[in-house]
Design a protein around this motif. Structure first.
Motif, mmCIF file in Angstrom:
data_model
loop_
_atom_site.group_PDB
_atom_site.id
_atom_site.type_symbol
_atom_site.label_atom_id
_atom_site.label_comp_id
_atom_site.label_asym_id
_atom_site.label_seq_id
_atom_site.Cartn_x
_atom_site.Cartn_y
_atom_site.Cartn_z
ATOM 1 N N PRO A 120 18.442 -0.680 -5.115
ATOM 2 C CA PRO A 120 17.756 -1.068 -3.877
ATOM 3 C C PRO A 120 16.301 -0.593 -3.875
ATOM 4 N N PRO A 121 15.432 -1.257 -3.118
ATOM 5 C CA PRO A 121 14.027 -0.853 -3.074
ATOM 6 C C PRO A 121 13.832 0.473 -2.332
ATOM 7 N N THR A 122 12.694 1.102 -2.569
ATOM 8 C CA THR A 122 12.314 2.332 -1.877
ATOM 9 C C THR A 122 11.510 1.949 -0.641
ATOM 10 N N ARG A 123 11.786 2.613 0.500
ATOM 11 C CA ARG A 123 11.004 2.379 1.710
ATOM 12 C C ARG A 123 9.991 3.504 1.861
ATOM 13 N N PHE A 124 8.729 3.133 2.038
ATOM 14 C CA PHE A 124 7.654 4.089 2.279
ATOM 15 C C PHE A 124 7.322 4.042 3.766
ATOM 16 N N PHE A 125 7.300 5.210 4.409
ATOM 17 C CA PHE A 125 7.072 5.300 5.845
ATOM 18 C C PHE A 125 5.765 6.011 6.165
ATOM 19 N N LYS A 126 5.195 5.654 7.323
ATOM 20 C CA LYS A 126 4.059 6.383 7.897
ATOM 21 C C LYS A 126 4.328 6.488 9.391
ATOM 22 N N CYS A 127 4.386 7.719 9.895
ATOM 23 C CA CYS A 127 4.669 7.970 11.306
ATOM 24 C C CYS A 127 3.597 7.316 12.177
ATOM 25 N N THR A 128 4.033 6.627 13.227
ATOM 26 C CA THR A 128 3.087 5.974 14.132
ATOM 27 C C THR A 128 2.361 6.978 15.019
ATOM 28 N N GLU A 129 2.907 8.188 15.134
ATOM 29 C CA GLU A 129 2.299 9.208 16.000
ATOM 30 C C GLU A 129 1.349 10.134 15.243
ATOM 31 N N CYS A 130 1.839 10.791 14.186
ATOM 32 C CA CYS A 130 1.020 11.818 13.511
ATOM 33 C C CYS A 130 0.499 11.392 12.138
ATOM 34 N N GLY A 131 0.992 10.260 11.606
ATOM 35 C CA GLY A 131 0.503 9.785 10.315
ATOM 36 C C GLY A 131 1.200 10.381 9.101
ATOM 37 N N TYR B 217 6.609 0.855 7.908
ATOM 38 C CA TYR B 217 7.193 0.975 6.579
ATOM 39 C C TYR B 217 6.805 -0.199 5.680
ATOM 40 N N THR B 218 6.870 0.029 4.390
ATOM 41 C CA THR B 218 6.739 -1.009 3.370
ATOM 42 C C THR B 218 7.855 -0.786 2.364
ATOM 43 N N LEU B 219 8.185 -1.815 1.620
ATOM 44 C CA LEU B 219 9.221 -1.745 0.598
ATOM 45 C C LEU B 219 8.579 -1.917 -0.777
ATOM 46 N N LYS B 220 9.103 -1.189 -1.757
ATOM 47 C CA LYS B 220 8.620 -1.336 -3.125
ATOM 48 C C LYS B 220 9.785 -1.120 -4.073
ATOM 49 N N ARG C 241 3.596 10.901 6.030
ATOM 50 C CA ARG C 241 4.164 9.909 5.118
ATOM 51 C C ARG C 241 5.369 10.482 4.393
ATOM 52 N N TRP C 242 6.353 9.624 4.165
ATOM 53 C CA TRP C 242 7.512 10.006 3.372
ATOM 54 C C TRP C 242 8.143 8.743 2.812
ATOM 55 N N ARG C 243 9.101 8.930 1.925
ATOM 56 C CA ARG C 243 9.811 7.797 1.334
ATOM 57 C C ARG C 243 11.306 8.012 1.471
ATOM 58 N N GLU C 244 12.026 6.912 1.431
ATOM 59 C CA GLU C 244 13.481 6.952 1.553
ATOM 60 C C GLU C 244 14.079 6.102 0.448
ATOM 61 N N TYR C 245 14.976 6.703 -0.299
ATOM 62 C CA TYR C 245 15.697 5.993 -1.358
ATOM 63 C C TYR C 245 17.045 5.588 -0.797
ATOM 64 N N ASN C 246 17.389 4.324 -0.938
ATOM 65 C CA ASN C 246 18.689 3.849 -0.420
ATOM 66 C C ASN C 246 19.783 4.091 -1.415
ATOM 67 N N GLU D 260 0.836 -1.190 0.000
ATOM 68 C CA GLU D 260 0.000 0.000 0.000
ATOM 69 C C GLU D 260 0.870 1.238 0.000
ATOM 70 N N SER D 261 0.803 2.029 -1.059
ATOM 71 C CA SER D 261 1.563 3.271 -1.104
ATOM 72 C C SER D 261 0.669 4.460 -1.429
#
Length: 109
Positions: free
Chosen positions: A91-102, A80-83, A104-109, A52-53
């Motif tokens: 390397p795959p991209t990691r998609f994040f969602k904050c557990t506190e405020c919701g 996080y999820t990987l895609k 979203r951002w992504r991180e490229y390795n 889910e992204s």
């Protein structure tokens, strides 16, 4: 998986017929019952490995990372999820969602 003899697109089951997924082609053929055990239809596949992204995706229950910092609230925990968004040798991209405020951002390795 069966492919259309006319255009090469993937065929899908539609009742007792196999129908081309290319709307411009619209070729179809009779479904061969002898090959039934060799094919996996979408009815028997699950969505367990879907990533889910989208904006309304439910990340709760996904793996958590504690080595990130949310830019919005400073929390150091996010689901996080990987895609694989680039070629297979990247390397795959990691998609994040904050557990506190919701947030979203992504991180490229």
């Amino acid at each position: 998986m069966q492919f259309c003899d006319e255009c090469g697109s993937m065929m899908k089951a539609d009742g007792d017929r196999m129908v081309c997924t290319n709307e411009a082609c619209a070729a179809s053929s009779e479904r061969d019952s002898d090959l039934e055990d060799q094919f996996v239809t979408t009815e028997s596949q699950s969505d367990d490995d879907v990533i889910e992204s989208t904006e309304d995706a439910n990340f709760e229950g996904k793996p958590k990372s504690t080595d990130v910092v949310c830019d919005e609230c400073g929390t150091q925990e996010a689901w996080y999820t990987l895609k694989q968004t680039a070629s297979a040798d990247e390397p795959p991209t990691r998609f994040f969602k904050c557990t506190e405020c919701g947030h979203r951002w992504r991180e490229y390795n």
